[in-house]
Design a protein around this motif. Sequence first.
Motif, PDB file in Angstrom:
ATOM      1  N   PRO A 187      19.608  84.959  58.538  1.00  0.00           N
ATOM      2  CA  PRO A 187      18.698  84.526  57.463  1.00  0.00           C
ATOM      3  C   PRO A 187      18.477  83.019  57.392  1.00  0.00           C
ATOM      4  O   PRO A 187      17.446  82.572  56.898  1.00  0.00           O
ATOM      5  N   THR A 188      19.447  82.219  57.884  1.00  0.00           N
ATOM      6  CA  THR A 188      19.281  80.763  57.847  1.00  0.00           C
ATOM      7  C   THR A 188      18.585  80.222  59.091  1.00  0.00           C
ATOM      8  O   THR A 188      18.378  79.025  59.207  1.00  0.00           O
ATOM      9  N   GLU A 189      18.261  81.133  60.028  1.00  0.00           N
ATOM     10  CA  GLU A 189      17.657  80.742  61.304  1.00  0.00           C
ATOM     11  C   GLU A 189      18.495  79.660  61.990  1.00  0.00           C
ATOM     12  O   GLU A 189      17.992  78.633  62.456  1.00  0.00           O
ATOM     13  N   ALA A 190      19.794  79.922  62.038  1.00  0.00           N
ATOM     14  CA  ALA A 190      20.720  78.998  62.700  1.00  0.00           C
ATOM     15  C   ALA A 190      20.460  78.991  64.204  1.00  0.00           C
ATOM     16  O   ALA A 190      20.228  80.044  64.809  1.00  0.00           O
ATOM     17  N   LYS A 191      20.526  77.811  64.803  1.00  0.00           N
ATOM     18  CA  LYS A 191      20.259  77.663  66.228  1.00  0.00           C
ATOM     19  C   LYS A 191      21.263  76.711  66.855  1.00  0.00           C
ATOM     20  O   LYS A 191      21.914  75.933  66.158  1.00  0.00           O
ATOM     21  N   GLY A 192      21.377  76.792  68.178  1.00  0.00           N
ATOM     22  CA  GLY A 192      22.178  75.832  68.900  1.00  0.00           C
ATOM     23  C   GLY A 192      21.492  74.477  68.939  1.00  0.00           C
ATOM     24  O   GLY A 192      20.273  74.370  68.752  1.00  0.00           O
ATOM     25  N   VAL A 193      22.259  73.432  69.214  1.00  0.00           N
ATOM     26  CA  VAL A 193      21.727  72.066  69.205  1.00  0.00           C
ATOM     27  C   VAL A 193      20.561  71.912  70.169  1.00  0.00           C
ATOM     28  O   VAL A 193      19.545  71.283  69.848  1.00  0.00           O
ATOM     29  N   MET A 194      20.676  72.505  71.376  1.00  0.00           N
ATOM     30  CA  MET A 194      19.636  72.293  72.384  1.00  0.00           C
ATOM     31  C   MET A 194      18.297  72.915  71.980  1.00  0.00           C
ATOM     32  O   MET A 194      17.264  72.574  72.551  1.00  0.00           O
ATOM     33  N   GLU A 195      18.308  73.828  70.985  1.00  0.00           N
ATOM     34  CA  GLU A 195      17.063  74.407  70.502  1.00  0.00           C
ATOM     35  C   GLU A 195      16.404  73.570  69.416  1.00  0.00           C
ATOM     36  O   GLU A 195      15.258  73.815  69.053  1.00  0.00           O
ATOM     37  N   VAL A 196      17.133  72.568  68.929  1.00  0.00           N
ATOM     38  CA  VAL A 196      16.633  71.761  67.814  1.00  0.00           C
ATOM     39  C   VAL A 196      16.159  70.388  68.272  1.00  0.00           C
ATOM     40  O   VAL A 196      15.219  69.823  67.716  1.00  0.00           O
ATOM     41  N   ILE A 197      16.824  69.835  69.288  1.00  0.00           N
ATOM     42  CA  ILE A 197      16.460  68.501  69.776  1.00  0.00           C
ATOM     43  C   ILE A 197      15.896  68.601  71.186  1.00  0.00           C
ATOM     44  O   ILE A 197      16.106  69.592  71.882  1.00  0.00           O
ATOM     45  N   ASN A 198      15.207  67.557  71.597  1.00  0.00           N
ATOM     46  CA  ASN A 198      14.564  67.549  72.917  1.00  0.00           C
ATOM     47  C   ASN A 198      15.253  66.545  73.833  1.00  0.00           C
ATOM     48  O   ASN A 198      14.639  65.616  74.346  1.00  0.00           O
ATOM     49  N   LYS A 199      16.573  66.741  74.021  1.00  0.00           N
ATOM     50  CA  LYS A 199      17.356  65.890  74.911  1.00  0.00           C
ATOM     51  C   LYS A 199      18.357  66.757  75.656  1.00  0.00           C
ATOM     52  O   LYS A 199      18.721  67.843  75.168  1.00  0.00           O
ATOM     53  N   PRO A 200      18.836  66.323  76.817  1.00  0.00           N
ATOM     54  CA  PRO A 200      19.842  67.113  77.543  1.00  0.00           C
ATOM     55  C   PRO A 200      21.121  67.274  76.725  1.00  0.00           C
ATOM     56  O   PRO A 200      21.564  66.334  76.056  1.00  0.00           O
ATOM     57  N   VAL A 201      21.692  68.454  76.781  1.00  0.00           N
ATOM     58  CA  VAL A 201      22.901  68.775  76.026  1.00  0.00           C
ATOM     59  C   VAL A 201      23.870  69.526  76.926  1.00  0.00           C
ATOM     60  O   VAL A 201      23.457  70.403  77.699  1.00  0.00           O
ATOM     61  N   VAL A 202      25.154  69.173  76.852  1.00  0.00           N
ATOM     62  CA  VAL A 202      26.201  69.935  77.525  1.00  0.00           C
ATOM     63  C   VAL A 202      26.742  70.960  76.540  1.00  0.00           C
ATOM     64  O   VAL A 202      27.153  70.604  75.430  1.00  0.00           O
ATOM     65  N   ASN A 203      26.738  72.225  76.926  1.00  0.00           N
ATOM     66  CA  ASN A 203      27.231  73.292  76.059  1.00  0.00           C
ATOM     67  C   ASN A 203      28.636  73.714  76.456  1.00  0.00           C
ATOM     68  O   ASN A 203      28.851  74.153  77.585  1.00  0.00           O
ATOM     69  N   LEU A 204      29.583  73.573  75.538  1.00  0.00           N
ATOM     70  CA  LEU A 204      30.949  74.035  75.774  1.00  0.00           C
ATOM     71  C   LEU A 204      31.146  75.336  74.998  1.00  0.00           C
ATOM     72  O   LEU A 204      31.632  75.350  73.872  1.00  0.00           O
ATOM     73  N   GLY A 205      30.705  76.452  75.614  1.00  0.00           N
ATOM     74  CA  GLY A 205      30.832  77.742  74.972  1.00  0.00           C
ATOM     75  C   GLY A 205      32.283  78.127  74.772  1.00  0.00           C
ATOM     76  O   GLY A 205      33.168  77.744  75.540  1.00  0.00           O
ATOM     77  N   GLY A 206      32.524  78.900  73.731  1.00  0.00           N
ATOM     78  CA  GLY A 206      33.872  79.351  73.407  1.00  0.00           C
ATOM     79  C   GLY A 206      34.082  79.271  71.907  1.00  0.00           C
ATOM     80  O   GLY A 206      33.531  78.401  71.233  1.00  0.00           O
ATOM     81  N   CYS A 207      34.860  80.199  71.399  1.00  0.00           N
ATOM     82  CA  CYS A 207      35.095  80.256  69.955  1.00  0.00           C
ATOM     83  C   CYS A 207      36.604  80.338  69.678  1.00  0.00           C
ATOM     84  O   CYS A 207      37.108  81.375  69.284  1.00  0.00           O
ATOM     85  N   PRO A 208      37.313  79.185  69.908  1.00  0.00           N
ATOM     86  CA  PRO A 208      36.802  77.868  70.312  1.00  0.00           C
ATOM     87  C   PRO A 208      36.932  77.679  71.821  1.00  0.00           C
ATOM     88  O   PRO A 208      37.579  78.467  72.501  1.00  0.00           O
ATOM     89  N   PRO A 209      36.358  76.581  72.361  1.00  0.00           N
ATOM     90  CA  PRO A 209      36.669  76.214  73.749  1.00  0.00           C
ATOM     91  C   PRO A 209      38.058  75.602  73.808  1.00  0.00           C
ATOM     92  O   PRO A 209      38.584  75.131  72.801  1.00  0.00           O
ATOM     93  N   SER A 210      38.656  75.607  74.987  1.00  0.00           N
ATOM     94  CA  SER A 210      39.980  75.012  75.133  1.00  0.00           C
ATOM     95  C   SER A 210      39.893  73.495  75.038  1.00  0.00           C
ATOM     96  O   SER A 210      38.843  72.902  75.297  1.00  0.00           O
ATOM     97  N   GLU A 211      41.001  72.873  74.682  1.00  0.00           N
ATOM     98  CA  GLU A 211      41.024  71.408  74.600  1.00  0.00           C
ATOM     99  C   GLU A 211      40.760  70.782  75.960  1.00  0.00           C
ATOM    100  O   GLU A 211      40.201  69.689  76.062  1.00  0.00           O
ATOM    101  N   LYS A 212      41.135  71.479  77.039  1.00  0.00           N
ATOM    102  CA  LYS A 212      40.900  70.943  78.384  1.00  0.00           C
ATOM    103  C   LYS A 212      39.407  70.845  78.669  1.00  0.00           C
ATOM    104  O   LYS A 212      38.955  69.883  79.306  1.00  0.00           O
ATOM    105  N   ASN A 213      38.615  71.807  78.202  1.00  0.00           N
ATOM    106  CA  ASN A 213      37.177  71.758  78.426  1.00  0.00           C
ATOM    107  C   ASN A 213      36.532  70.633  77.625  1.00  0.00           C
ATOM    108  O   ASN A 213      35.573  70.001  78.084  1.00  0.00           O
ATOM    109  N   ILE A 214      37.050  70.384  76.421  1.00  0.00           N
ATOM    110  CA  ILE A 214      36.509  69.302  75.600  1.00  0.00           C
ATOM    111  C   ILE A 214      36.853  67.951  76.204  1.00  0.00           C
ATOM    112  O   ILE A 214      35.975  67.117  76.464  1.00  0.00           O
ATOM    113  N   VAL A 215      38.132  67.716  76.448  1.00  0.00           N
ATOM    114  CA  VAL A 215      38.569  66.419  76.979  1.00  0.00           C
ATOM    115  C   VAL A 215      38.055  66.222  78.401  1.00  0.00           C
ATOM    116  O   VAL A 215      37.662  65.114  78.786  1.00  0.00           O
TER     117      VAL A 215
END
Length: 383
Positions: free
Chosen positions: A197-225
């Motif tokens: 109902p809130t039409e929530a979207k990922g960042v890359m659908e809202v802005i027009n710039k390259p984005v790195v997506n770290l999928g995961g709920c949550p992603p591991s700390e190794k993927n972030i760092v």
Amino acid sequence: MNKYDALMARCRTRLDELAAQAPLKQVSLQDSMEAQGVSRRDFMKWSATTAAVLSLPMSFAPMVAKAAEVANRIPLIWLHMAECTGCSESLIRADTPTVDTLIFDHISLEYHETLMAASGWQAEENLEHALEAYKGQYLLAVEGAIPTANNGAFLTVGCKGHTGMQIIEECADGAAAIISVGTCAAFGGVQAAKPNPTEAKGVMEVINKPVVNLGGCPPSEKNIVGTLMYFIMFGKLPPLDMFNRPRWAYGARVHDNCERRGRFDAGEFVETFGDQGAKDGYCLYKVGCKGPYTYNNCPTERFNHHTSWPVLAGHGCIGCSEPHFWDTMADFEKPLGRREIHSLDKTADAIGAAVLGVTAVGIGAHAVATVFTKNKEKAEDEA
């Protein structure tokens, strides 16, 4: 010329440029490690491991170490949108400091609503100052989906009541690189589940710039760092798959590296939670594991100091690093059977596409056939 020579040259130039800049935080990484009881030997082991995780040869290990030491030249702005803060928790919740958490602390964290002491107007001033002072230089990390319905009115943040859409557009404009941390920021996550109902979207659908997506709920700390380290080392985004996920982290199926894979190949499946197969570590496919359809390095990197991950703990993978997993992977405790294969890119993953295509069609048949064979062998033995 070795294919890594140009990359090494770029890395050296980048790190020399950063080293020549004045640090934004005066405490050195060495001092921080000594204060926390982390030895130089442990740090160098971490550097070698991180180079391997990033799919770089061991010759890059000293470069990883140097990049970590100059990380205090990098300003980081971390935004919280529609989320649960679980991705930050994945990174910072540790009973003892690790090099990963020390590196994150060493980077000049200019804004993070959970970690900073400021609040209210002071917090707003901190963000505004960082956006102006470090325009074009800062890393932008975003945690959480962006509600877009009613011009973003379903998410207002801060004492000025700005919407998430306003904040992300303003912050993205001056960012040197943008990282969507977690499935909510990457693809919308549970906030974007039907009927959304809130039409929530990922960042890359809202802005027009390259984005790195770290999928995961949550992603591991190794993927972030690791993603932060890659940008510090090379000043650019890592090679990405078709969903803008780093290939070094999301290039293999969970199924391929699962410690229960041998059980799957042998046709040994958990039929119900708590049965003898579950106690013996059998494959969890029949009780809903989505490992054959999910791309992530959970089996190799794990969570909580590399201690465990869901399948090792006894529950199947729910496919949380895939787009729209909340809808496409449900029911989480029943097998999917046949499904369209979409989470693949070319190059090395093209091989996986062929294998996974066969698997998606035949995985249920495999489970049935192997059980039938085992029952037949058992009947023959009894006869």
